[in-house]
Design a protein around this motif. Structure first.
Motif: not given
Length: 1922
Positions: A139, A177, A197
């Protein structure tokens, strides 16, 4: 509201120690140029520091040094080290850190020759970041990439250089992710962080692609490595779009990123539009022109099973990422532009979630903006085909308008706002497109716009979307366009301002209208100075406003003041003079009807609004702004109407400038206002008063600062002296205000006065100070010890808000006045608090908690605690505070000691309760202690405790004792019938008896009532006595225990345990990753405890309040950092759903009591789910419950019934839960189907739960009922809007209705009632077709109509009526005539048909309801040639005796009356005349008029038939006789009605006559005829009058007789009546005696009682006025009449009776109460005065207001100076004036001494003798034990102490004027002795009360104190008189 922007947190550089040393070493290299060395030293110093602010300064310095370097200094390794250091800092720091921004600024300032090297270093650092394998740093790296592209040129060059690597990194991050998201189910915090994120990564990838367009194009041409990362990103976007687990913001951004990527790859040609079109159509054909890798990645979006949201987000991306300005680039672009709205409108029907509907609305508005950009481009550049598609009236415009009409009432504000914007854009699109299609046409005469405006104006005003659309028309076409079509529009909109829901919309439209109208009139004026146009504007807008303000009720005009008037004055400040002039002229609008604010109130309203807007200045020269005298303001400040007083107060208090100096007049006005207005019963008025006075006090404070500043400059001595005088006035005013408010806090003060005074004192303490310091306005000097004690005694109030305000105020008073520093005083208060914490009265424990919280601030509390513990033999070791301990530490230690003491007491009481629950319930209930512990812990800062070990041990003990308490009381609240349970135990076998009862309870807590009934076991001994058991404690004290006591003890104990456990879990730090006070195991144990209580408790109080504690726990679990705790809600939810699924008759889950606590348990678990998440738990739960609630196709078995009941009850709770908001809307359709189908179940429990669920869903869909009318149009919805929001219900309801309609045929003679028919008709009756709907709507209502009509054939009367009501909204207004005609054609034209009467009746009802709706909505006659009149004439036999069914006869008569009754009929003149003649012939030949015996009148339907005939007769004789054949028929028709045997007919006739008389009375009042003596109406002849008087004498039905007396009351006010009974004429005495007897014997019927007494009173007054010397008849019955009137004023009488008595006394005031002749004698007159003054102190505000009207009937010469004659004053002011007036009258009558004796009896009270007082004192303790919830005195408004004080104050000067010999000495001595005895007895009783009786026995103390005060004042008067 101004939101303060969050400041970014500055953090220092944090590097690994090794890395830091390397950097410092690289900067320490010797050599190099001086400038570079200085730069290195600066950076080295920066790295060595740890203070971030100093680091920022050094980085800025480094930036300056870097900028100053020259190209000659470019050599050396040191410079590279410096640049490397800065770039490393840049990539290490967080994005929002100001230090990072400073580094970016330093890097941006490098010289040009150094930029390339800087880019290389930055690229190397960024490459290191992207190569880092740690996922935790991803991030930060993503943020760094985004920051490089955010106004940082070097960073942008770096990204372009590393384009491939950056894209590969972003692809890798997004892929990780997507993988992580699959394993985070139930972990909401982690899931929310991942979504954040993921959103940042998608946005950053978009930014990279957008900023690197040129690099991308070049790289793609060279066939480099970009295809793989770009394809990967495209695949990630596709996955996000098709995965519904992602939140909408991520999906929407992915849609934009996908389109941007396609545009970047394909360029801006037709290929882009072709590909996007293909994706929208879900077709792979459009992808053929794209590269192969792109085509492969997009194939996932072309599958037929993709989610519906994909098209939505692609549309958004196409509109946001493609350029639409200027000419379109090709035909594919035009096709794409028209495809987007089609796609969105197709989605519109399938959308369920409100959030998705919001996105659809926003994207449609975005599309309309893009279309406008295309049309507003170059002239001639827009294709004609596009113009044709976008012009008004086109198919696309029609569909978009349908979308607008379906969504302008949407629950979400955002959807409504976007809908309005879309409507405006469509109008602008039409303007541009129409100009292109037909250039040169006049837009103001556009037929499309005119028709659209008419249709909008024709809609109902309760539709909120209508206002915004009309506002758009005003904005684009001007107000004149609407006013030409609807001249009465301003008055219509002002009439809507009384509705709180519509006022904001109506005021916004009004503002647009009058602003636009003023601009239009001004521009059209021929000369600039011409004022005629302004008069027209005033006539249009100001005139209607003033009329409404004067004539409407004040509560209906509140929103005019809030919303409309300020806007009007802002638009035209000069209009104020016009308003004031119009309101001060004697015009018709000046005097409003009764109940209105009148001209004075309207004037205050206008002036207040103008003052707040800064239009008028302050008071000058006795005039307010030169506009109104101050005397008018004084009158308005004590006006009867609340809103008039508030407007006047606002005029004084509000100012445009907060520093405006207050004048003496303004301060005097506040002194005039405050005393009579402190005791306001209305919460809203109290709130307004406090708010306005706070504004005034703020002006005092702000202007004081201005005056002090001005005095310090000392320029003008005269001005300085004036300022000093003003400050002195301020000081005196504040002192007066403080003393007045503190004096009002007497123990006997009313709740409302206490509340108002405490609120104002809190404002004073907030703005000024109650200290005794040197401050200018230090108000502590006026606070006495008595004041402080009165504030302390407010803690004993039963009202929580009073306790809270008093507690806060007491801490701000001077400590010396409170006196808690004294050890004895503190010990007494502490002991009182501990005693109250064990009281059996629940509110006493709240008082104890506030007292303990007050004592926590005292430094010596530990000593007092130790003494109390020693007295109770408890071992307490309170922690000793260290020397010089801070207030926070002292507070913590005191809290710890108090909780320890309470815990010791609680443990002892729990131990006793375990042995005898009855004794605990009756003497020492446990819940008070727990409540005090919770309250004490509530304000403790648990994050900074100094004794954590002691607290940790204490928490463990608290949780343990809570469990023990629960074990004691839970068997009662978990019993099958906890309300009646009383465990009976005795001295000998207390424990054994209790255990036996609890064992008997347990086996019954199952659901076996679903399968079989169980017979209760009988015991040999009868343990259940008829009276409450008596317990004898060890000390011999007796307790009488009731079931109520046991239940209250148990459920309140459960409540307090739940609140304490919830607070402990919510506020205490968790012992997980850091040392805390509560462990994970304890939290989970608390959760399991709540589970048990919520799932097994039967008592609603227990599980509702356990739910509150459980919600606190679930909130903590959701925010917890512990993964184990985060997953608990999901686990518990799945467990309880499984338990519900598998529940059977033997389950302990309660299926009665609406499933008891199960819905609450599931509600708490679901509401803890973050709203920003995908709501997976809610979706899973709703699907599971709906599957359980929907009956299976195989039929219900007993085994599946219990889960179905649970599911229906839980669904009901979830649909009602406002916190779930719009998230449950997607499941409404399924819930409705389950409810309707559940109604067909053979099991009653299922049908009952289905009914409750159905009711909840109706409220959820159509909103809370906004009026008393069940069928109000405010709670309805267009069919298209309903079925657009719930499309699944369209086929379901249609199929169900078809199935139900097939069962209602009554030809067989059998009654068949479909179970769900009523529900279906109820839903359908709330729908209506919008006039804006298209004829080809796929969700039209036409298919429902045949089935609804068929339901009218049902054999059930209620079904036929419901069908008729449901049919009305389905028929368009224009289709009503044809529908009515077709229905009439179904009726048989002659008798002898085989058609069922049920069918005939249902058809007639449908015709009747349609005609009534047409009358109400159309306001115009039926179109010519409708054939309705002819069809009715052909079927007149249905109303005659040829028809044997009286029900259909009556229905046909109702239809005829609907057409014949109105003055302006729906039919033309000849048709309606013919119908009236035919109807009259039927009436005259009917059984009602011929009066022949008719047994059918007593058959079913006979009475309604007679009522229909009577309605026709009333219309022909009373309402409109001239239309039916003149007055010759009046007596011929009325006499049979008044002599009819059925009382309903007589009552209807008298009601009609009364209504007509009242209408004529109002008409005559409005005409203001010179001859004030009204004549009787023409239709009232002697025969009718004789019949009425005969009814008044002989009528036996109470309601009918009451209405007869009301008619005679109206007639007697017009002239004298001759009372005759047949041929005998009654005397005046006989009439009075008859009415008196009737009034005395009719108390059983309030309406009759009031009517008889009102008529009697009017005759008495007339008799006294006609015979000034005193009529014998009046004197004969006056004593009984006066006694009857006085009896009607008693407190226990109904409000209607007291209202009547007030009206009677007000009317009697001039003739009897203030007459100088004393016609009734002194005794009766004084009694009537006492009744009037008692009514002025009544609990009911309407009664007080009605009684205060007597002031308007008092002659002006009797009023004191300063009181205006014929004015309406508030009750407190009227009470003061009334007592003063009575004392003055006693002097004028010459009877002051006798008057003093009579009024002293009032003063002394009505208690007779001391024996009753002593007995009452003796019984008070017993009463407290018998009645747990003692209501006490019902009158919470009256203040006996103030009343006694007022009487004494006015009697004292009257005694001085009395002749000493005039009073009877014996009577004086008797009163004196009685007063002396009572004073002595009261004092003795007060002395016998325990310490601090204000807390322990506050009611007795207040009563005895008042009795003593009464006796002392009476004694004082008698001593003066002797």
């Amino acid at each position: 509201m101004v939101v303060k922007k969050k400041t970014a947190r500055v953090e220092a550089v944090v590097l690994e120690e090794k890395k830091l040393h390397e950097l410092i070493a690289s900067l320490s290299v010797d050599g190099g140029e001086d400038g570079v060395r200085r730069l290195a030293e600066t950076l080295q110093s920066c790295l060595e520091l740890t203070e971030p602010v100093q680091q920022i300064q050094l980085v800025k310095k480094a930036g300056s040094q870097l900028e100053a370097l020259s190209a000659e200094q470019c050599d050396g390794e040191l410079l590279d080290s410096c640049v490397h250091t800065l770039t490393l800092l840049y990539t290490t720091l967080q994005t929002k850190n100001p230090l990072r921004r400073a580094v970016a600024s330093a890097l941006a300032s490098v010289p040009y020759w150094l930029q390339e090297r800087t880019v290389n270093h930055l690229s190397a650092c960024l490459l290191d970041c992207t190569s880092c394998p740690s996922a935790e740093k991803h991030p930060h790296t993503v943020d760094t990439i985004g920051a490089c592209l955010d106004g940082f040129p070097l960073g942008e060059r770096c990204i372009k250089k590393l384009l491939v690597e950056v894209l590969q990194f972003l692809h890798k991050v997004l892929s990780e992710y997507l993988h992580q998201n699959r394993g985070l189910a139930g972990r909401h915090i982690a899931q929310a962080q991942l979504m954040h994120s993921c959103l940042a990564a998608v946005k950053t990838s978009m930014l990279v692609v957008q900023r690197c367009q040129d690099s991308l194009a070049d790289a793609l041409q060279d066939q480099c490595k970009l295809e793989e990362p770009l394809g990967g990103l495209l695949g990630c976007y596709t996955h996000i779009l098709t995965d519904e687990e992602f939140i909408q913001s991520v999906q929407s951004t992915a849609g934009m990123a996908l389109v941007l990527l396609i545009r970047s790859v394909l360029g801006s040609g037709d290929d882009v539009a072709s590909v996007v079109c293909g994706l929208l159509r879900s077709s792979a054909r459009g992808l053929e022109s794209s590269p192969r890798w792109l085509e492969q990645q997009c194939e996932g979006l072309c599958s037929s099973g993709r989610p519906a949201g994909v098209s939505l987000y692609l549309c958004h991306g196409a509109l946001a990422m493609l350029s639409w300005k200027g000419a379109l680039l090709g035909p594919q672009w035009e096709q794409l532009l028209l495809l987007v709205p089609d796609t969105l409108l197709d989605l519109d029907v399938s959308v369920k979630e409100s959030s998705t509907a919001m996105v659809v609305a926003r994207v449609l508005t975005l599309w309309s903006g893009a279309a406008l950009d295309c049309l507003q481009g170059e002239t001639g550049a827009c294709p004609p085909s596009l113009q044709q598609a976008l012009v008004g009236g086109s198919e696309l415009q029609r569909r978009l308008l349908e979308h607008i009409y379906s969504h302008w009432e949407h629950p979400l504000d955002g959807v409504r706002h976007q809908t309005r914007s879309l409507f405006r854009n469509l109008l602008v699109l039409h303007q541009h497109a129409a100009a292109g299609v037909a250039p040169g046409s006049d837009q103001t005469q556009d037929p499309y716009v005119s028709e659209l405006t008419r249709s909008l104006l024709g809609l109902e005003w309760h539709m909120r979307g209508k206002y915004g659309s009309l506002g758009c028309l005003v904005e684009l076409y001007g107000a004149g366009h609407l006013l030409d079509l609807q001249p009465r529009l301003p008055l219509q909109l002002l009439g809507l301002m009384g509705d709180q829901n519509l006022a904001p919309y109506a005021s916004d439209l009004l503002e647009r209208l009058f602003v636009s109208h003023k601009a239009q009139l001004a521009s059209a004026a021929a000369e600039p100075g011409n004022r005629d146009w302004m008069e027209l504007w005033h006539q249009t807008w100001v005139g209607p406003l003033l009329s409404v303000l004067c004539r409407a009720r004040p509560d209906q005009t509140t929103y005019i003041l809030d919303y409309f008037l300020p806007k009007l004055l802002r638009c035209s400040p000069s209009s104020l003079a016009h308003m004031v002039k119009a309101l001060q002229d004697p015009s018709p609008c000046g005097a409003g009807p009764s109940g209105s604010r009148g001209a004075l109130g309207a004037l205050m309203t206008c002036l207040r609004a103008a003052r707040a807007q800064g239009v008028i200045p302050a008071a000058e020269g006795g005039l307010w702004g030169g506009l109104v005298p101050l005397s008018l303001l004084q009158q308005a400040l004590i006006h009867k109407h609340d809103q008039v007083r508030m407007d006047a107060l606002g005029l004084v208090c509000e100012s445009h400038r907060s520093t405006e100096v207050l004048t003496t007049e303004e301060l005097d006005l506040i002194r005039h206002f405050l005393p009579p207005n402190l005791n306001s019963q209305s919460p809203g008025i109290r709130q307004q008063t406090v708010s306005l006075l706070k504004k005034l006090l703020c002006r005092v404070k702000d202007s004081t600062q201005l005056l002090q500043k001005r005095r310090s400059q000392e320029r003008d001595p005269g001005q300085s002296e004036t300022d000093r005088h003003t400050l002195h006035l301020y000081k005196e005013f504040l002192r007066w205000l403080s003393v007045t408010l503190l004096d009002a806090l007497l123990p006997a003060a009313s709740f409302s006065k206490c509340l108002m005074s405490l609120h104002l004192l809190a404002v004073l303490a907030q703005l000024f100070t109650f200290s005794t310091g040197p401050d200018l306005f230090a108000l502590g000097e006026v606070v006495t010890s008595a004041h402080a004690q009165n504030v302390l005694y407010c803690f004993a109030s039963n009202f929580l808000e009073v306790k809270q305000l008093a507690s806060a105020l007491l801490r701000q008073l001077p400590p010396s006045t409170v006196g808690l520093q004294e050890p004895d005083r503190m010990l007494g208060v502490l002991q009182a608090a501990l005693d109250l914490s064990t009281s059996t009265k629940p509110f006493d424990s709240v008082t104890a908690a506030h007292l303990l919280n007050l004592l926590l601030h005292q430094p010596d509390l530990s000593r007092a605690l130790l003494l109390c513990a020693q007295q109770q033999e408890l071992h307490l070791l309170p922690p000793s505070p260290p020397a010089q301990a801070s207030h926070t530490v002292l507070w913590e230690l005191n809290t710890l000691a108090v909780v320890q003491l309470l815990l010791l007491c609680l443990q002892s009481e729990v131990q006793k309760a375990e042995s005898s629950l009855l004794q605990a319930a009756s003497s020492r209930p446990m819940y008070g202690r727990v409540h005090c512990i919770t309250a004490v812990l509530q304000h403790l800062d648990t994050q900074s405790l100094t004794r954590p070990e002691q607290w940790r041990s204490l928490v463990s003990e608290l949780i343990a004792v809570c469990y023990r308490m629960s074990d004691v009381v839970s068997p009662v609240v978990q019993s099958s019938s906890p309300e009646g349970l009383i465990p009976m135990d005795t001295d000998s076998e207390t424990s054994a008896g209790l255990q036996r009862i609890l064992q008997e309870i347990q086996p019954r807590d199952t659901n076996d009532f679903f399968t079989s009934a169980r017979q209760l076991e009988t015991h040999q001994g009868d343990h259940h006595n008829s009276h409450a058991p008596s317990l004898h404690a060890a000390g011999g004290e007796g307790y009488r225990v009731t079931a109520q006591m046991v239940l209250v003890c148990c459920w309140r104990s459960m409540k307090e345990v739940a609140m304490l456990l919830g607070q402990l879990c919510q506020t205490l730090p968790l012992h997980c990753t850091q040392p805390g006070l509560i462990t994970e195991e304890q939290v989970e144990g608390v959760g399991l405890y709540f589970r048990q209580q919520l799932l097994q408790s039967r008592h609603r109080g227990a599980f509702e309040l356990a739910y509150v504690g459980f919600v606190r726990l679930t909130d903590m679990l959701c925010r917890s950092r512990s993964p184990t705790l985060q997953q608990l809600p999901a686990r518990w939810l799945s467990e309880v759903l499984e338990e519900v699924k598998s529940s059977d008759p033997s389950s302990k889950l309660c299926a009665t009591r609406r499933s008891a606590g199960i819905p609450f348990y599931i509600q708490a678990l679901l509401s803890s789910e973050p709203k920003s998440s995908s709501c997976s738990l809610l979706k899973m739960t709703m699907k599971t419950l709906i599957a359980l609630a929907t009956p299976s196709t195989e039929g219900n078995s007993n085994g599946s019934t219990v889960p179905q009941v649970h599911a229906l009850n839980i669904l009901r709770a979830l649909y009602r839960d406002t916190r779930l908001g719009e998230n449950v809307i997607p499941f409404v359709s399924d819930g409705m189907q389950a409810a309707v189908l559940g109604f067909t179940s053979p099991v009653w429990a299922v049908r009952n739960s289905s009914t409750l669920l159905f009711s909840t869903l109706i409220t959820r869909i159509f909103g809370v009922k906004k009026g008393k009318d069940e069928h109000s149009k405010k709670n309805r919805m267009t069919g298209r809007e309903f079925f657009t929001r719930f499309p699944a219900l369209y086929p379901f309801l249609l199929n169900q209705l078809e199935e139900a309609a097939a069962t209602v045929e009554s030809d067989s003679g059998q009654v068949k009632l479909h179970p769900s028919l009523f529900l279906l008709l109820l839903v359908l009756s709330r729908l209506y077709p919008s006039p804006m709907d298209g004829s080809s709507s796929p969700l039209g209502l036409a298919p429902f109509m045949p089935f609804i009509m068929r339901c009218g054939r049902s054999a059930v009367y209620r079904t036929r009526e419901m069908a008729a009501r449901a049919l009305v909204p389905f028929v368009l207004l224009t289709q009503v005539p044809s529908t009515v005609h077709s229905l009439l054609q179904e009726l048989p034209p002659q008798p002898g048909t085989t058609l069922q009467q049920n069918h005939i009746h249902g058809t007639l009802l449908q015709v009747l309801f349609l005609l009534r709706s047409y009358q109400a909505d159309s306001h115009r006659p039926l179109p010519a040639g409708s054939g309705i009149g002819e069809a009715l004439s052909q079927r007149m036999w249905l109303a005659s005796r040829q028809n044997s069914c009286v029900v259909t006869r009556g229905a046909f008569l109702d239809v005829l009356l609907c057409l014949c009754r109105p003055k302006i009929s729906l039919l033309d003149g000849s048709e309606v005349s013919s119908l009236r003649q035919s109807t009259m012939s039927i009436l005259t030949a009917s059984e009602l008029i011929t009066a022949e015996p008719w047994p059918a009148a007593f058959a079913p339907g006979g009475t309604p038939y007679l009522l229909s005939l009577a309605s026709v007769a009333l219309s022909a004789s009373v309402e409109l006789p001239e239309l039916w054949g003149g007055s010759r028929l009046t007596s011929h028709l009325l006499e049979p009605l008044l002599r009819c045997p059925q009382y309903e007919v007589r009552e209807l006739a008298v009601e009609g006559m009364l209504r007509r008389l009242q209408e004529e009375e109002e008409e005559e009042e409005e005409e203001e005829e010179e001859n004030k003596r009204r004549k009787w109406p023409q239709w009232l002849d002697e025969t009718t009058l004789s019949n009425l008087i005969g009814l008044a004498i002989h009528e036996t039905h109470p309601q009918c007789l009451a209405k007869v007396l009301k008619v005679l009351l109206v007639l007697s006010s017009s002239g004298e009546l001759l009372w005759t009974d047949g041929v005998q004429v009654l005397s005046q005495q006989g009439v009075l005696q008859h009415l008196l007897t009737l009034a005395q014997n009719s108390s059983y019927c309030v309406e009759l009682h009031c009517a008889a007494l009102t008529l009697l009173s009017q005759l008495v007054v007339q008799l006294v006025n006609s015979d000034p010397q005193g009529a014998a008849a009046a004197v004969c019955c006056s004593a009984q009449w006066a006694a009857l009137v006085c009896a009607c004023c008693c407190e226990e009488q109904p409000a209607e009776v007291k209202m009547m008595a007030a009206t009677v006394l007000v009317q009697c005031t001039p003739a009897l109460l203030v007459s100088l002749r004393l016609p009734l004698g002194l005794s009766m007159t004084v009694s009537l005065w006492r009744s009037l003054l008692m009514l002025l102190q009544d609990e009911d505000q309407e009664v007080r207001d009605a009684a205060s009207d007597f002031m308007s009937n008092v002659p002006a010469h009797l009023l004191s100076t300063g009181v205006a004659a014929a004015s309406s004053v508030c009750p407190p002011a009227a009470l003061l004036s009334g007592v003063e007036l009575l004392c003055r009258l006693l002097g004028l009558w010459g009877r002051p001494a006798a008057g003093v004796l009579a009024l002293t009896e009032w003063l002394l009270g009505e208690e007779d003798g001391e024996d009753q007082d002593v007995a009452a004192d003796a019984a008070s303790t017993l009463d407290d034990e018998d009645f747990l919830f003692e209501k006490g005195d019902l009158n919470l408004w009256a203040e006996p102490a103030q009343w006694v004080k007022l009487l004494h104050a006015h009697l004292t000067p009257l005694v001085q004027t009395a002749d000493p010999g005039a009073a009877d000495p014996e009577e004086v001595r008797r009163i004196r002795d009685r007063a002396r005895t009572r004073a002595l007895g009261s004092q003795q009783a007060l002395d016998a009360l325990p310490a601090l009786p204000q807390f322990s026995c506050g009611v007795d103390h207040a009563r005895l104190t008042l009795r003593r005060r009464r006796a002392e004042l009476a004694l004082d008067l008698m001593e003066r008189l002797l």
